[in-house]
Every structure is written in C-alpha cells, then in structure tokens.
Scaffold this motif. Structure first.
Motif, PDB file in Angstrom:
ATOM      1  N   LEU A 195      48.892   6.354  60.339  1.00 37.85           N
ATOM      2  CA  LEU A 195      47.455   6.636  60.330  1.00 37.85           C
ATOM      3  C   LEU A 195      46.653   5.385  60.734  1.00 37.85           C
ATOM      4  CD1 LEU A 195      45.148   8.576  59.764  1.00 37.85           C
ATOM      5  CD2 LEU A 195      45.195   7.848  57.365  1.00 37.85           C
ATOM      6  N   ALA A 196      47.042   4.262  60.148  1.00 46.19           N
ATOM      7  CA  ALA A 196      46.357   3.010  60.499  1.00 46.19           C
ATOM      8  C   ALA A 196      46.541   2.686  61.980  1.00 46.19           C
ATOM      9  CB  ALA A 196      46.890   1.866  59.635  1.00 46.19           C
ATOM     10  N   PHE A 197      47.705   3.010  62.498  1.00 47.20           N
ATOM     11  CA  PHE A 197      47.979   2.756  63.916  1.00 47.20           C
ATOM     12  C   PHE A 197      47.064   3.609  64.797  1.00 47.20           C
ATOM     13  CE2 PHE A 197      50.375   3.324  67.880  1.00 47.20           C
ATOM     14  CZ  PHE A 197      50.624   1.990  68.210  1.00 47.20           C
ATOM     15  N   ILE A 198      46.867   4.859  64.416  1.00 42.25           N
ATOM     16  CA  ILE A 198      45.983   5.750  65.191  1.00 42.25           C
ATOM     17  C   ILE A 198      44.540   5.238  65.131  1.00 42.25           C
ATOM     18  CG2 ILE A 198      44.994   8.071  65.241  1.00 42.25           C
ATOM     19  CD1 ILE A 198      47.799   9.052  64.295  1.00 42.25           C
ATOM     20  N   ILE A 199      44.128   4.793  63.944  1.00 41.70           N
ATOM     21  CA  ILE A 199      42.770   4.258  63.808  1.00 41.70           C
ATOM     22  C   ILE A 199      42.593   3.024  64.694  1.00 41.70           C
ATOM     23  CG2 ILE A 199      41.213   3.098  62.175  1.00 41.70           C
ATOM     24  CD1 ILE A 199      42.272   5.064  60.039  1.00 41.70           C
ATOM     25  N   LEU A 200      43.665   2.228  64.794  1.00 43.98           N
ATOM     26  CA  LEU A 200      43.621   1.035  65.643  1.00 43.98           C
ATOM     27  C   LEU A 200      43.379   1.399  67.111  1.00 43.98           C
ATOM     28  CD1 LEU A 200      44.218  -2.126  65.465  1.00 43.98           C
ATOM     29  CD2 LEU A 200      46.501  -1.526  66.260  1.00 43.98           C
ATOM     30  N   LEU A 201      43.773   2.605  67.490  1.00 43.49           N
ATOM     31  CA  LEU A 201      43.651   3.013  68.894  1.00 43.49           C
ATOM     32  C   LEU A 201      42.270   3.586  69.235  1.00 43.49           C
ATOM     33  CD1 LEU A 201      47.109   4.765  69.411  1.00 43.49           C
ATOM     34  CD2 LEU A 201      46.477   2.405  69.925  1.00 43.49           C
ATOM     35  N   ILE A 202      41.454   3.867  68.216  1.00 45.72           N
ATOM     36  CA  ILE A 202      40.155   4.516  68.465  1.00 45.72           C
ATOM     37  C   ILE A 202      39.271   3.719  69.446  1.00 45.72           C
ATOM     38  CG2 ILE A 202      37.978   5.235  67.374  1.00 45.72           C
ATOM     39  CD1 ILE A 202      39.609   6.058  64.920  1.00 45.72           C
ATOM     40  N   PRO A 203      39.228   2.392  69.348  1.00 44.67           N
ATOM     41  CA  PRO A 203      38.369   1.652  70.298  1.00 44.67           C
ATOM     42  C   PRO A 203      38.695   1.910  71.768  1.00 44.67           C
ATOM     43  CG  PRO A 203      39.003   0.212  68.499  1.00 44.67           C
ATOM     44  CD  PRO A 203      39.796   1.475  68.332  1.00 44.67           C
ATOM     45  N   PHE A 204      39.906   2.375  72.059  1.00 41.31           N
ATOM     46  CA  PHE A 204      40.221   2.701  73.450  1.00 41.31           C
ATOM     47  C   PHE A 204      39.291   3.795  73.976  1.00 41.31           C
ATOM     48  CE2 PHE A 204      44.412   0.681  72.798  1.00 41.31           C
ATOM     49  CZ  PHE A 204      44.497  -0.043  73.978  1.00 41.31           C
ATOM     50  N   LEU A 205      38.868   4.704  73.079  1.00 44.73           N
ATOM     51  CA  LEU A 205      37.973   5.781  73.506  1.00 44.73           C
ATOM     52  C   LEU A 205      36.644   5.214  73.994  1.00 44.73           C
ATOM     53  CD1 LEU A 205      38.617   8.328  70.598  1.00 44.73           C
ATOM     54  CD2 LEU A 205      39.546   8.387  72.916  1.00 44.73           C
ATOM     55  N   VAL A 206      36.230   4.120  73.343  1.00 39.81           N
ATOM     56  CA  VAL A 206      34.953   3.507  73.732  1.00 39.81           C
ATOM     57  C   VAL A 206      35.127   2.629  74.969  1.00 39.81           C
ATOM     58  CG1 VAL A 206      33.042   2.070  72.944  1.00 39.81           C
ATOM     59  CG2 VAL A 206      34.266   3.531  71.315  1.00 39.81           C
ATOM     60  N   SER A 207      36.075   1.701  74.897  1.00 40.37           N
ATOM     61  CA  SER A 207      36.202   0.715  75.978  1.00 40.37           C
ATOM     62  C   SER A 207      36.808   1.322  77.238  1.00 40.37           C
ATOM     63  CB  SER A 207      37.049  -0.463  75.503  1.00 40.37           C
ATOM     64  OG  SER A 207      38.322  -0.022  75.070  1.00 40.37           O
ATOM     65  N   GLY A 208      37.772   2.195  77.060  1.00 39.88           N
ATOM     66  CA  GLY A 208      38.437   2.764  78.225  1.00 39.88           C
ATOM     67  C   GLY A 208      37.625   3.866  78.870  1.00 39.88           C
ATOM     68  N   LEU A 209      37.207   4.821  78.085  1.00 41.43           N
ATOM     69  CA  LEU A 209      36.550   5.992  78.649  1.00 41.43           C
ATOM     70  C   LEU A 209      35.040   5.824  78.799  1.00 41.43           C
ATOM     71  CD1 LEU A 209      38.576   8.771  76.802  1.00 41.43           C
ATOM     72  CD2 LEU A 209      38.980   7.741  79.051  1.00 41.43           C
ATOM     73  N   ARG A 210      34.373   5.327  77.758  1.00 39.29           N
ATOM     74  CA  ARG A 210      32.917   5.219  77.839  1.00 39.29           C
ATOM     75  C   ARG A 210      32.491   4.019  78.694  1.00 39.29           C
ATOM     76  NH1 ARG A 210      28.877   4.614  72.722  1.00 39.29           N
ATOM     77  NH2 ARG A 210      26.940   4.600  73.887  1.00 39.29           N
ATOM     78  N   MET A 211      33.128   2.876  78.469  1.00 43.90           N
ATOM     79  CA  MET A 211      32.767   1.689  79.257  1.00 43.90           C
ATOM     80  C   MET A 211      33.510   1.645  80.599  1.00 43.90           C
ATOM     81  SD  MET A 211      32.871  -1.210  76.299  1.00 43.90           S
ATOM     82  CE  MET A 211      31.978  -1.065  74.773  1.00 43.90           C
ATOM     83  N   ARG A 212      34.470   2.507  80.751  1.00 40.49           N
ATOM     84  CA  ARG A 212      35.235   2.619  82.008  1.00 40.49           C
ATOM     85  C   ARG A 212      35.897   1.299  82.409  1.00 40.49           C
ATOM     86  NH1 ARG A 212      34.561   7.437  84.240  1.00 40.49           N
ATOM     87  NH2 ARG A 212      32.819   8.722  83.592  1.00 40.49           N
TER      88      ARG A 212
END
Lengths: 138, 221
Positions: free
Chosen positions: B125-142
């Motif tokens: 679970l902690a590992f999945i939470i660690l991956l959440i910023p990818f949604l912002v930096s990868g997809l939103r900030m491109r």
C-alpha cells in the motif's frame, strides 16, 4: 540549446559512464579495479580474521575500518529497528554489488569476506545518512 | 502534488512512529514558506500563495531527519529559488539545491528516510502511495519523457527500477516543471543526461548532483 549540442552532451556523458563502469580503466573512485566477483560471501573463501561493525541509532561504529585481505566483516544491527547494508552510491548501489547485503532486523547480523584490496563504501539504505567504509589492504 | 506528498509523509510517519517527525515537518514548512515569502518580498514581488515552498517543505521533511539540517536546506532552497535566477526563471530545483549544498556545508549525507522503506513486497500500500506523484508529474505536467529516459538508462546499468528512493526521485524531484525542458526530444536528452551523471560515484549523493548539473546544462531563458 540546439539538438546537436544536446546530442553532443549526451554522447560525452555516455563515454564517461562507459569508462567509469564498464571499461575499468579509469581512476579508482571507490573500489578495487578488480572484478566484483573476486570478493565472495562469507564461508566460501579462506577467512583469516573477523572484524565487527555495530549499527546503532547514531550510525555505524566504527564508521571506518582498515582490515587485511581475507577478513570477514560482520555487521550487527543494534539500532532498534530494521536496517540495511548496501554498497555506495545511494540509491542505485552499483559501485560494489556484492556489498548489497540487504535488510537485517534488530539483533541480526550480516557478513561478507573481503578478499581483494580496495576501499569499499557502504550505507544503511533505510537511512542513507548512516555511512561506513572498509579499507582492505594486502 | 501537495496532497500526494502529504500522503507519502503520513505513511512514513505511521511506519516510523516517531512524534518528533511532525515537529520536523512543521519546521520544514515554516522555513520554506516564510523564507520564500520574505525573499520574494525583498525582490519586490506581490503576495502569492507559496505552493512551491509547500512542496519543497514536504520533500525536505521526507528526506532529512535533523532539525538544523532541515532549517539550512529550507533556507538554501528558497534562496536558490529567489536569487539564482536568469530572466525571471530559477536555474536549480530548489529542494535539490538545498539538499546538495547543505550536504556539502555540513558534510552530512541525506537520510532519504521517508522514501526508502516502501519495498513493494513488504509494504504494497505504501508503495502504491509512493507512485501517486507520477500522476501529477508524468500526466499533468507532461514530463514523462524525462522519467522514461532516466529509468531506462538506469535499468540498462542494472539499477533496480522499483527502488522506492529512485521512484520518488523520478516522480517528484527530477521533473520539477520550472527547471526542466518541455519539448519531448529535449526531455529525453535531459533524462538521459541526468541518469548518466547519476552513475558517476564520485559524489556522496549522485542523484542530487546529477539533477543540478542537468538543470544548468538544460537551462533555457
């Protein structure tokens, strides 16, 4: 910055990286220039002496240790929590992969025999501010 | 990003179980927010909501465990953000600058305590939470070209792509939007350059050195 400049920078850096990690012909930064496989896990080579390092909440003690070739190093975790022993550099741990001994719980030990001279830097992967170095002499 | 980083910090806090970590987080946030507002005022800037300072403050609190180190890093980060600038753009990743320079000044390595324990097998679970910023930096900030290039190079050199510290660096610190390129080709070059530089083991914290060197090499007015 144009594309040619960028490609040039990348090419130069690629050459540097190859020299450092693959060519084995560059200046010694952290470790013996010998192949990593020459140092073997505890129990598979002739052990001359044993030296101990203790990990407490304040770090590895002693932080620096000079030993002879063939010395068996034993790390004991007395930090009160799970810790780890991993090779430099954090977090890639690529400098000396045999020193990636992994996690060990409080009260547990890890060991490695150093059978090649060199300077081996390591750290606790779970708190990389805790570092240590083993200098292995002939 | 603030919410994602807060979630990571909370999982780290629960994992370690030290009340003192809350004090360090508050200290870090107070240092970065107050110094950012003050330094921006000195530059004649009107009041603004210090979202970047909040992000930097949480990042610093996730990586450092001593109060004086946190204070120095926060101050250095905001000094870099406000004064190491060309044409109204800061050159360096603020948190990265503070972390590296404070390490040199204090001769003390960064702990990375809050982003090193989430091995996927033991703490899924902690590992999945660690991956959440990818949604912002990868997809939103491109900035996904930077991230892909960086990870691919490290995989080629046999680093573990699932290492929590590495993933945090790639998700949060590497793609900071103000100091990284936008065009896909330049993003790829940036990612490759930082990855290759990070493999040079001369520095005690090669990731931070590589990031700041990449900021300089790819700085665009």
């Amino acid at each position: 910055m144009n594309t040619k400049t960028i490609l040039g920078i990348v090419a130069v850096l690629a050459v540097v990286a190859v020299v450092v990690f693959v060519g084995k012909s560059g200046k010694n930064l952290y470790q013996s220039p010998t192949q990593p496989k020459s140092s073997t896990p505890a129990g598979s080579t002739t052990v001359q002496t044993t030296e101990s390092v203790t990990l407490t909440s304040s770090g590895f003690e002693p932080q620096s240790l000079t030993v002879k070739v063939g010395t068996k190093m034993v790390w004991t975790n007395q930090s009160g929590t799970v810790a780890a022993v991993n090779s430099a550099s954090h977090p890639t741990h690529l400098v000396y992969p045999l020193l990636n001994l992994g996690n060990f719980g409080n009260g547990e030990t890890l060991a490695l025999v150093f059978d090649q001279p060199g300077t081996y830097k390591y750290h606790n992967h779970l708190n990389a501010s805790q570092t240590g170095v083993v200098v292995v002499e002939k | 990003m603030v919410a994602a980083l807060s979630a990571i910090w909370l999982t780290g806090w629960f994992h370690v179980g030290e009340k003192g970590l809350l004090f360090l987080l508050i200290l870090s946030l107070v240092t970065t927010i107050s110094s950012d507002l003050l330094l921006a005022r000195l530059r004649g800037k009107p009041f603004f909501f210090p979202s970047a300072a909040i992000v930097s403050g949480i990042i610093i609190a996730l990586l450092v465990l001593s109060w004086y180190q946190i204070f120095l890093i926060g101050l250095l980060a905001m000094l870099a953000k406000n004064f190491l600038r060309v044409s109204e753009r800061h050159i360096f990743n603020p948190a990265g600058f503070g972390l590296l320079v404070s390490g040199i000044i204090l001769k003390q390595n960064i702990s990375w305590w809050g982003v090193s324990w989430q091995q996927s097998a033991g703490h899924p679970l902690a590992f999945i939470i660690l991956l959440i910023p990818f949604l912002v930096s990868g997809l939103r900030m491109r900035r996904y070209f930077i991230q892909l290039a960086f990870l691919l190079i490290l995989i080629v050199f046999k680093a573990s792509p699932l290492d929590p510290t590495l993933l945090f660096f790639v998700a949060v610190m590497l793609p900071e939007p103000m100091t990284t390129p936008v065009k896909p080709a330049t993003q790829l070059a940036f990612g490759v350059t930082v990855a290759l530089l990070s493999l040079i083991p001369y520095f005690s914290d090669p990731l931070l050195f590589a990031l700041l060197a990449g900021n300089v090499l790819f700085f665009r007015r």
